[in-house]
Design a protein around this motif. Structure first.
Motif, PDB file in Angstrom:
ATOM      1  N   THR A  40       0.836  -1.212   0.000  1.00 13.13           N
ATOM      2  CA  THR A  40       0.000   0.000   0.000  1.00 13.13           C
ATOM      3  C   THR A  40       0.862   1.251   0.000  1.00 13.13           C
ATOM      4  N   PHE A  41       1.935   1.225   0.755  1.00  8.48           N
ATOM      5  CA  PHE A  41       2.845   2.368   0.844  1.00  8.48           C
ATOM      6  C   PHE A  41       3.364   2.755  -0.542  1.00  8.48           C
ATOM      7  N   TRP A  42       3.946   1.793  -1.257  1.00 10.39           N
ATOM      8  CA  TRP A  42       4.600   2.098  -2.529  1.00 10.39           C
ATOM      9  C   TRP A  42       3.600   2.332  -3.662  1.00 10.39           C
ATOM     10  N   THR A  43       2.527   1.559  -3.713  1.00  7.14           N
ATOM     11  CA  THR A  43       1.556   1.736  -4.798  1.00  7.14           C
ATOM     12  C   THR A  43       0.778   3.038  -4.636  1.00  7.14           C
ATOM     13  N   SER A  44       0.415   3.388  -3.397  1.00 10.43           N
ATOM     14  CA  SER A  44      -0.315   4.641  -3.186  1.00 10.43           C
ATOM     15  C   SER A  44       0.579   5.843  -3.444  1.00 10.43           C
ATOM     16  N   LEU A  45       1.856   5.744  -3.017  1.00  3.09           N
ATOM     17  CA  LEU A  45       2.794   6.830  -3.271  1.00  3.09           C
ATOM     18  C   LEU A  45       2.960   7.058  -4.768  1.00  3.09           C
ATOM     19  N   LEU A  46       3.100   5.985  -5.521  1.00  2.18           N
ATOM     20  CA  LEU A  46       3.249   6.097  -6.970  1.00  2.18           C
ATOM     21  C   LEU A  46       2.005   6.698  -7.605  1.00  2.18           C
ATOM     22  N   ALA A  47       0.832   6.240  -7.182  1.00  2.02           N
ATOM     23  CA  ALA A  47      -0.431   6.740  -7.744  1.00  2.02           C
ATOM     24  C   ALA A  47      -0.612   8.226  -7.445  1.00  2.02           C
ATOM     25  N   TYR A  48      -0.344   8.618  -6.209  1.00  2.00           N
ATOM     26  CA  TYR A  48      -0.476  10.030  -5.826  1.00  2.00           C
ATOM     27  C   TYR A  48       0.525  10.906  -6.584  1.00  2.00           C
ATOM     28  N   LEU A  49       1.763  10.415  -6.700  1.00  2.00           N
ATOM     29  CA  LEU A  49       2.800  11.195  -7.375  1.00  2.00           C
ATOM     30  C   LEU A  49       2.455  11.424  -8.844  1.00  2.00           C
ATOM     31  N   ILE A  50       1.991  10.385  -9.517  1.00  2.00           N
ATOM     32  CA  ILE A  50       1.645  10.511 -10.936  1.00  2.00           C
ATOM     33  C   ILE A  50       0.520  11.527 -11.123  1.00  2.00           C
ATOM     34  N   THR A  51      -0.505  11.450 -10.290  1.00  2.00           N
ATOM     35  CA  THR A  51      -1.630  12.389 -10.394  1.00  2.00           C
ATOM     36  C   THR A  51      -1.186  13.816 -10.106  1.00  2.00           C
ATOM     37  N   THR A  52      -0.365  13.986  -9.072  1.00  2.00           N
ATOM     38  CA  THR A  52       0.113  15.328  -8.704  1.00  2.00           C
ATOM     39  C   THR A  52       0.999  15.906  -9.799  1.00  2.00           C
ATOM     40  N   ILE A  53       1.901  15.089 -10.336  1.00  2.00           N
ATOM     41  CA  ILE A  53       2.776  15.552 -11.420  1.00  2.00           C
ATOM     42  C   ILE A  53       1.956  15.943 -12.645  1.00  2.00           C
ATOM     43  N   TYR A  54       0.900  15.173 -12.921  1.00  2.00           N
ATOM     44  CA  TYR A  54       0.019  15.511 -14.042  1.00  2.00           C
ATOM     45  C   TYR A  54      -0.613  16.894 -13.820  1.00  2.00           C
ATOM     46  N   CYS A  55      -1.103  17.126 -12.614  1.00  2.00           N
ATOM     47  CA  CYS A  55      -1.727  18.419 -12.302  1.00  2.00           C
ATOM     48  C   CYS A  55      -0.746  19.574 -12.459  1.00  2.00           C
ATOM     49  N   ILE A  56       0.496  19.351 -12.044  1.00  2.00           N
ATOM     50  CA  ILE A  56       1.517  20.402 -12.152  1.00  2.00           C
ATOM     51  C   ILE A  56       1.925  20.623 -13.603  1.00  2.00           C
ATOM     52  N   LYS A  57       2.166  19.535 -14.323  1.00  2.00           N
ATOM     53  CA  LYS A  57       2.606  19.629 -15.714  1.00  2.00           C
ATOM     54  C   LYS A  57       1.555  20.281 -16.608  1.00  2.00           C
ATOM     55  N   THR A  58       0.293  20.041 -16.326  1.00  2.00           N
ATOM     56  CA  THR A  58      -0.789  20.627 -17.128  1.00  2.00           C
ATOM     57  C   THR A  58      -1.235  21.977 -16.570  1.00  2.00           C
ATOM     58  N   GLN A  59      -0.488  22.484 -15.575  1.00  2.00           N
ATOM     59  CA  GLN A  59      -0.738  23.800 -14.962  1.00  2.00           C
ATOM     60  C   GLN A  59      -2.108  23.890 -14.284  1.00  2.00           C
ATOM     61  N   LYS A  60      -2.590  22.742 -13.811  1.00  2.00           N
ATOM     62  CA  LYS A  60      -3.823  22.731 -13.015  1.00  2.00           C
ATOM     63  C   LYS A  60      -3.511  22.999 -11.554  1.00  2.00           C
ATOM     64  N   LEU A  61      -2.245  22.787 -11.198  1.00  2.00           N
ATOM     65  CA  LEU A  61      -1.798  22.991  -9.824  1.00  2.00           C
ATOM     66  C   LEU A  61      -0.517  23.805  -9.836  1.00  2.00           C
ATOM     67  N   THR A  62      -0.565  24.948  -9.168  1.00  2.00           N
ATOM     68  CA  THR A  62       0.607  25.813  -9.069  1.00  2.00           C
ATOM     69  C   THR A  62       1.027  25.899  -7.612  1.00  2.00           C
ATOM     70  N   LEU A  63       2.265  25.517  -7.348  1.00  2.00           N
ATOM     71  CA  LEU A  63       2.761  25.521  -5.979  1.00  2.00           C
ATOM     72  C   LEU A  63       3.878  26.540  -5.815  1.00  2.00           C
ATOM     73  N   ASN A  64       3.824  27.282  -4.722  1.00  2.00           N
ATOM     74  CA  ASN A  64       4.874  28.230  -4.363  1.00  2.00           C
ATOM     75  C   ASN A  64       4.940  28.318  -2.842  1.00  2.00           C
ATOM     76  N   LYS A  65       5.742  29.217  -2.322  1.00  2.00           N
ATOM     77  CA  LYS A  65       5.907  29.302  -0.869  1.00  2.00           C
ATOM     78  C   LYS A  65       4.606  29.672  -0.164  1.00  2.00           C
ATOM     79  N   ASP A  66       3.729  30.436  -0.850  1.00  2.00           N
ATOM     80  CA  ASP A  66       2.461  30.824  -0.239  1.00  2.00           C
ATOM     81  C   ASP A  66       1.467  29.668  -0.187  1.00  2.00           C
ATOM     82  N   SER A  67       1.711  28.619  -0.986  1.00  2.00           N
ATOM     83  CA  SER A  67       0.804  27.469  -1.004  1.00  2.00           C
ATOM     84  C   SER A  67       0.790  26.737   0.329  1.00  2.00           C
TER      85      SER A  67
END
Length: 256
Positions: A40-67
């Motif tokens: 569960t640790f490794w599969t969930s981490l991979l699933a979350y990372l892929i989704t988060t990276i997708y959001c960042i790469k497609t500019q749906k999620l913008t992260l900075n120090k204020d986030s």
């Protein structure tokens, strides 16, 4: 609005696909022999990372120090009190309505491992806030009113769990987390409150081995239980009032 809706659907499809793949990997007989917590640790981490990276790469999620800005101690103190009141009330509703937990045996097995605990508490709190509040609710806030954005994001967040008891809790807790994100413009409060909620659930499952999953377990007297629920409702409403006061709002803005 149509484009925003399409963007949200794409995020959800990526999220669900990753979760499906994670579940499929765990179901492979040769892999299933490994401890479920580590899987569960490794599969969930991979699933979350892929989704988060997708959001960042497609500019749906913008992260900075204020986030992840801290806001202030007063907000967190009152917020944690409000959260505990909300959890207590939700536990009561779930017990009275006999809301089912379809995944309780799986949670019991996962939460028996430190690796599983990290996955269900830390990973879920951190990445789900990035995805559902940061990306999805963030996109909605640009197109609809704040109350509607909070409501839609909370409904999506609850329903995506596909588990009756988590749907109820996800929607209600999601409203609170969404409001915190809108109020502070920071993901940190939601992450901390989300982590606390998940950690409490994991603690009950781990400590009592499935016999106790919420606060309702400790109350044999229905009248006393109802009285405490009523007090939690009063205290929770008062906390929400305090969080909305102009004085606290100014304090939050100064901290940001």
């Amino acid at each position: 609005m149509a484009k925003t809706f399409l963007d949200i659907c794409k995020i959800l499809l990526v999220f669900l696909f990753c979760q499906f793949i994670a579940g499929a990997i765990i179901s492979i007989p040769s892999i299933r022999q490994l401890p479920i917590g580590i899987l569960t640790f490794w599969t969930s981490l991979l699933a979350y990372l892929i989704t988060t990276i997708y959001c960042i790469k497609t500019q749906k999620l913008t992260l900075n120090k204020d986030s992840f800005s801290y806001t202030n101690k007063i907000f967190y103190a009152i917020g944690f009190v409000a959260l505990f009141c909300l959890i207590f009330i939700l536990d009561y509703i779930s017990a009275i309505a006999n809301v089912k937990d379809l995944y309780e045996p799986l949670f019991l097995e996962v939460c028996s491992s430190p690796w599983g605990l990290i996955s269900t508490t830390l990973f879920a709190a951190f990445f789900e806030e990035l995805i559902f509040r940061g990306a999805i609710m963030g996109a909605l806030l640009k197109k609809v009113s704040a109350p509607l954005a909070i409501l839609i994001a909370s409904l999506i967040f609850g329903c995506i769990h596909f588990n009756p008891i988590q749907i109820l809790g996800g929607v209600i807790i999601g409203l609170f987390l969404g409001w915190c994100f809108y109020k502070t413009k920071s993901l940190l409060p939601g992450i901390l409150f989300h982590f606390t909620n998940n950690a409490l659930s994991a603690f009950f499952i781990y400590k009592y081995h499935g016999e106790c999953t919420d606060f309702s377990y400790f109350f044999s007297n229905p009248k006393l239980h109802l009285l405490i629920v009523f007090l939690c409702l009063v205290v929770g409403c008062f906390c929400f009032y305090l969080l909305n006061t102009k004085i606290l709002s100014k304090s939050i803005k100064r901290s940001n």
